[in-house]
Motif scaffolding. Structure first.
Motif, PDB file in Angstrom:
ATOM      1  N   LEU A 135      33.965  86.804 -45.479  1.00 53.46           N
ATOM      2  CA  LEU A 135      35.123  86.383 -45.966  1.00 53.46           C
ATOM      3  C   LEU A 135      36.098  87.592 -45.911  1.00 53.46           C
ATOM      4  O   LEU A 135      37.599  87.775 -46.658  1.00 53.46           O
ATOM      5  N   HIS A 136      35.046  88.890 -47.125  1.00 57.34           N
ATOM      6  CA  HIS A 136      36.138  90.349 -47.669  1.00 57.34           C
ATOM      7  C   HIS A 136      35.973  90.723 -46.047  1.00 57.34           C
ATOM      8  O   HIS A 136      37.929  91.146 -46.159  1.00 57.34           O
ATOM      9  N   ALA A 137      35.685  90.893 -45.708  1.00 59.24           N
ATOM     10  CA  ALA A 137      36.965  91.649 -43.799  1.00 59.24           C
ATOM     11  C   ALA A 137      37.553  90.911 -42.582  1.00 59.24           C
ATOM     12  O   ALA A 137      38.384  91.181 -42.210  1.00 59.24           O
ATOM     13  N   THR A 138      37.923  89.188 -43.045  1.00 56.00           N
ATOM     14  CA  THR A 138      38.602  88.647 -42.678  1.00 56.00           C
ATOM     15  C   THR A 138      40.104  88.999 -43.932  1.00 56.00           C
ATOM     16  O   THR A 138      40.141  88.224 -45.034  1.00 56.00           O
ATOM     17  N   THR A 139      41.446  88.940 -42.888  1.00 57.80           N
ATOM     18  CA  THR A 139      42.609  89.622 -43.154  1.00 57.80           C
ATOM     19  C   THR A 139      43.159  88.089 -42.908  1.00 57.80           C
ATOM     20  O   THR A 139      43.694  88.157 -41.070  1.00 57.80           O
ATOM     21  N   HIS A 140      44.198  87.695 -43.437  1.00 56.97           N
ATOM     22  CA  HIS A 140      45.156  86.579 -42.886  1.00 56.97           C
ATOM     23  C   HIS A 140      46.344  86.690 -43.614  1.00 56.97           C
ATOM     24  O   HIS A 140      46.709  87.082 -44.269  1.00 56.97           O
TER      25      HIS A 140
END
Length: 140
Positions: A135-140
């Motif tokens: 979840l921390h590697a995902t950026t939106h």
């Protein structure tokens, strides 16, 4: 930031919108082989049934079919502890944070005392940790 594991949960905190956290959590669980079997919107339910206001709070019933099958083959009553609940909830102390918490699968072993469930719980824990850490590697 990575996950924190307590006796009951594997968790992390995201600084994002609630909807983004839900979307990212669903995707992360899917990448680890979990489908969502149930969804309970606690905020809406408590508002509708009791007139109670609370922060955003969603319970996702996540299931990895191969792991569930292995667990049920070991102990038919294990279904009482399935699916693995994953909570996405707004932090009531800090409105900009969203907490993502997954049930620690090792609880299954502790509750049942069935050591044969250890390998299933370990794999489920590994997959849930990987989902939460991603979840921390995902950026939106």
């Amino acid at each position: 930031m990575t996950d924190t594991t307590t006796g009951l949960a594997i968790s992390t905190t995201l600084t994002t919108t609630f909807d983004d956290a839900v979307q990212r959590t669903r995707a992360a669980l899917s990448e680890q082989g979990f489908g969502i079997l149930t969804e309970i919107d606690m905020r809406a339910t408590l508002q509708a049934k009791l007139g109670h206001e609370m922060e955003d709070y969603l319970i996702l019933g996540a299931c990895n079919p191969p792991l569930a099958h292995r667990a049920v083959d070991i102990d038919r009553q294990i279904g009482l502890l399935l699916p693995c609940n994953v909570i996405v909830r707004r932090d009531p102390a800090k409105d900009t944070d969203v907490l993502v918490e997954a049930m620690n699968p090792n609880v299954m072993v502790q509750v049942t005392g069935e050591s044969a469930l250890t390998s299933v719980a370990e794999e489920a824990s590994m997959r849930l940790r990987a989902a939460i850490n991603s979840l921390h590697a995902t950026t939106h």
